[in-house]
Design a protein around this motif. Structure first.
Motif, PDB file in Angstrom:
ATOM      1  N   GLN A  64       0.832  -1.206   0.000  1.00 31.16           N
ATOM      2  CA  GLN A  64       0.000   0.000   0.000  1.00 31.16           C
ATOM      3  C   GLN A  64       0.867   1.256   0.000  1.00 31.16           C
ATOM      4  O   GLN A  64       0.554   2.246  -0.682  1.00 31.16           O
ATOM      5  CB  GLN A  64      -0.921  -0.025   1.226  1.00 31.16           C
ATOM      6  CG  GLN A  64      -1.993   1.044   1.226  1.00 31.16           C
ATOM      7  CD  GLN A  64      -3.023   0.817   0.143  1.00 31.16           C
ATOM      8  OE1 GLN A  64      -3.233  -0.317  -0.271  1.00 31.16           O
ATOM      9  NE2 GLN A  64      -3.651   1.889  -0.328  1.00 31.16           N
ATOM     10  N   THR A  65       1.952   1.216   0.764  1.00 27.74           N
ATOM     11  CA  THR A  65       2.865   2.372   0.798  1.00 27.74           C
ATOM     12  C   THR A  65       3.476   2.618  -0.574  1.00 27.74           C
ATOM     13  O   THR A  65       3.581   3.768  -1.037  1.00 27.74           O
ATOM     14  CB  THR A  65       3.960   2.132   1.837  1.00 27.74           C
ATOM     15  OG1 THR A  65       3.360   1.911   3.127  1.00 27.74           O
ATOM     16  CG2 THR A  65       4.901   3.323   1.919  1.00 27.74           C
ATOM     17  N   MET A 109       0.962   4.214  -2.806  1.00 27.69           N
ATOM     18  CA  MET A 109       0.733   5.628  -2.465  1.00 27.69           C
ATOM     19  C   MET A 109       1.873   6.503  -2.946  1.00 27.69           C
ATOM     20  O   MET A 109       1.655   7.632  -3.389  1.00 27.69           O
ATOM     21  CB  MET A 109       0.547   5.759  -0.957  1.00 27.69           C
ATOM     22  CG  MET A 109      -0.763   5.159  -0.464  1.00 27.69           C
ATOM     23  SD  MET A 109      -0.950   5.290   1.310  1.00 27.69           S
ATOM     24  CE  MET A 109      -2.523   4.440   1.539  1.00 27.69           C
ATOM     25  N   HIS A 123       1.427   9.667  -5.450  1.00 25.29           N
ATOM     26  CA  HIS A 123       1.910  11.033  -5.214  1.00 25.29           C
ATOM     27  C   HIS A 123       2.852  11.466  -6.335  1.00 25.29           C
ATOM     28  O   HIS A 123       2.878  12.651  -6.707  1.00 25.29           O
ATOM     29  CB  HIS A 123       2.609  11.117  -3.864  1.00 25.29           C
ATOM     30  CG  HIS A 123       1.652  11.242  -2.710  1.00 25.29           C
ATOM     31  ND1 HIS A 123       1.205  12.459  -2.229  1.00 25.29           N
ATOM     32  CD2 HIS A 123       1.039  10.303  -1.947  1.00 25.29           C
ATOM     33  CE1 HIS A 123       0.377  12.270  -1.223  1.00 25.29           C
ATOM     34  NE2 HIS A 123       0.254  10.956  -1.025  1.00 25.29           N
ATOM     35  N   GLY A 159       1.695  12.544   3.578  1.00 25.04           N
ATOM     36  CA  GLY A 159       0.538  11.957   2.905  1.00 25.04           C
ATOM     37  C   GLY A 159       0.605  10.435   2.856  1.00 25.04           C
ATOM     38  O   GLY A 159      -0.386   9.743   3.111  1.00 25.04           O
ATOM     39  N   ARG A 214       0.116   9.094   6.384  1.00 22.46           N
ATOM     40  CA  ARG A 214      -1.268   9.249   6.842  1.00 22.46           C
ATOM     41  C   ARG A 214      -2.171   8.189   6.205  1.00 22.46           C
ATOM     42  O   ARG A 214      -2.945   7.511   6.892  1.00 22.46           O
ATOM     43  CB  ARG A 214      -1.753  10.657   6.507  1.00 22.46           C
ATOM     44  CG  ARG A 214      -3.174  10.943   7.010  1.00 22.46           C
ATOM     45  CD  ARG A 214      -3.518  12.415   6.827  1.00 22.46           C
ATOM     46  NE  ARG A 214      -3.366  12.864   5.443  1.00 22.46           N
ATOM     47  CZ  ARG A 214      -2.344  13.607   5.005  1.00 22.46           C
ATOM     48  NH1 ARG A 214      -1.391  14.006   5.850  1.00 22.46           N
ATOM     49  NH2 ARG A 214      -2.274  13.969   3.732  1.00 22.46           N
ATOM     50  N   ASN A 215      -2.041   8.041   4.907  1.00 18.87           N
ATOM     51  CA  ASN A 215      -2.867   7.036   4.235  1.00 18.87           C
ATOM     52  C   ASN A 215      -2.484   5.613   4.643  1.00 18.87           C
ATOM     53  O   ASN A 215      -3.342   4.746   4.846  1.00 18.87           O
ATOM     54  CB  ASN A 215      -2.746   7.194   2.720  1.00 18.87           C
ATOM     55  CG  ASN A 215      -3.315   8.507   2.232  1.00 18.87           C
ATOM     56  OD1 ASN A 215      -4.203   9.075   2.879  1.00 18.87           O
ATOM     57  ND2 ASN A 215      -2.814   9.011   1.114  1.00 18.87           N
ATOM     58  N   SER A 263      -3.787   4.770   8.072  1.00 21.81           N
ATOM     59  CA  SER A 263      -5.235   4.497   8.059  1.00 21.81           C
ATOM     60  C   SER A 263      -5.503   3.082   7.537  1.00 21.81           C
ATOM     61  O   SER A 263      -6.341   2.347   8.082  1.00 21.81           O
ATOM     62  CB  SER A 263      -5.954   5.539   7.216  1.00 21.81           C
ATOM     63  OG  SER A 263      -5.529   5.472   5.856  1.00 21.81           O
TER      64      SER A 263
END
Length: 447
Positions: free
Chosen positions: A45-46, A49, A53, A161, A164-165, A168
């Protein structure tokens, strides 16, 4: 037994492995696997993301190139310095941009954003062309410019960002994983740990005196069964079988004893008989013949032997095959057994195609007559093998036991007479019955 050496050391006893409940092992493995999966999901997931970005930054750059660069070009060309600074400030307000700097061709600089990033790595450099060349298809190296725009990306925004995502996602997946692990642990303890502990305790306390105690797993009745139910049923059946076995142990011991006696008798018969023909083997001859001669000498009885050898038996094997040869030997041995006195005369296979018949309570003349009958039967009864008739003949030597000789000497005399019969043309008895009758007649006339 040999005395043990004084310096000998006792063998170490095998180490006992430490006990580890199976349910604990499964629970620990489930939790570790869930954590590994969660870590993998977090890493993937990282990465996604970060890529997202990066695409957003590329979109910002593309937007700046299409909107801000033309405005900066016109403002610099018209020397509207205040407007240029406003454009730079607007670019720096974007969260993906950390620091913006415009260097004009006249040496002036316009800056906005986080000045701490001024000396950081420049993420993008864009030429600000002369307004007249905007939209020109001329190569980038030949387009006149009024300045250069330098952008430094806001790494802190990217990191915040992503974190944070990712956090979560990690929190949501962690809660889901905790719920799943909790449910699995509950099911393992209820369905596996408690029944296995009861089974282990039952097996630990099981003795010959507690075989009748039932196994209670403390499980509610269900319409289905699983492996633990099968094991419990197996233990119940084993208990029932052990009780029946103990109840009928004496009967079974008696049966096993009779079976053992039958097996011993079978082994004894196999050890003294020839496997192919069923006659006694040569190993039995010496012992049994010694007993017969001892009985004859003790009670002044007579005994005769007949040595039999099949003529040209090698031709049978060569012409019809070894299977046919074996069938001939079996057929001749049956004929000999059927033609001798039961429980009195006995037959030995000396080896190959040679047999020896021992005739207790028999003088030479009856033995010769019996040998002649056997010769005629062998000659007159062909052996049927594979729809083919195989005719064989035999040469026979007959000798009567003399009180001064042992069994080996008696057999040697019978063999010598057998070879005389072969040298005289085969398919005959030596000495012949006719010659024996002449000798008997002459002896009677002399008297």
């Amino acid at each position: 037994m040999f005395p043990s050496s004084p310096s000998a050391k006792p063998l170490p006893s095998p180490a006992v492995a430490p006990f580890r409940p199976l349910s604990n092992y499964l629970i620990r493995g489930t939790v570790i696997l869930a954590l590994v999966c969660m870590t993998g999901v977090f890493a993937v997931q990282t990465l996604l993301m970060v890529q997202q970005h990066s695409k957003q930054f590329e979109q910002v750059v593309d937007e700046i190139a299409h909107t801000s660069i033309p405005l900066l070009s016109v403002s610099l060309w018209d020397i509207e310095l205040k407007t240029v600074q406003q454009q730079v400030d607007l670019i720096a307000q974007r969260p993906q941009v950390g620091y913006v700097q415009v260097n004009t061709s006249t040496g002036r600089q316009f800056m906005a954003g986080n000045r701490a990033l001024k000396d950081g790595p420049v993420s993008l450099r864009l030429k600000i062309p002369v307004p007249a060349t905007l939209g020109s298809s001329t190569g980038a190296g030949t387009v006149a410019s009024v300045g250069e725009l330098s952008l430094v990306g806001n790494q802190q925004f990217l990191i915040e960002g992503v974190m944070r995502n990712a956090l979560s996602v990690l929190l949501g997946y962690g809660i889901f994983t905790a719920l799943i692990c909790g449910l699995i642990i509950y099911m393992l303890r209820r369905e596996l740990q408690i029944p296995l502990q009861n089974m282990a305790q039952f097996a630990r306390e099981l003795t010959p005196h507690t075989l009748t105690l039932p196994l209670d797993l403390e499980r509610p009745r269900r319409p289905i069964t699983d492996e633990i139910d099968l094991v419990a049923d197996g233990i119940t059946k084993l208990q029932h079988g052990l009780r029946e076995h103990i109840a009928t142990l004496d009967l079974k011991v008696g049966e096993r004893t009779e079976q053992l006696k039958a097996l011993v008798e079978t082994n004894r018969v196999l050890s003294i008989t020839d496997e192919l023909t069923g006659c006694f083997n040569r190993r039995t001859l010496e012992t049994r013949l010694r007993e017969e001669l001892g009985r004859c000498q003790r009670y002044q009885r007579s005994l005769a032997v007949i040595a039999i050898d099949l003529d040209f038996f090698k031709h049978v094997n060569d012409g019809y095959g070894h299977a046919a040869g074996d069938e001939v030997l079996r057929s001749v041995s049956r004929l000999l057994r059927n033609s001798t006195r039961q429980n009195l005369d006995w037959i030995v296979r000396m080896g190959g195609e040679e047999f020896l018949i021992v005739l207790p309570e028999t003088d030479l003349a009856p033995a010769l007559a019996h040998a002649e009958r056997l010769r005629r039967k062998i000659e007159g009864q062909p052996v049927l093998h594979a729809d083919r008739e195989i005719r064989v003949t035999a040469s026979l030597g007959v000798a009567q036991w003399l009180s001064a000789e042992d069994g080996q000497a008696l057999i040697r005399r019978a063999d010598a007479l057998l070879y005389d019969a072969k040298e005289s043309g085969r398919n005959q008895v030596c000495p012949s019955l006719a010659l024996m009758n002449v000798k008997v007649t002459q002896a009677a006339e002399l008297k």
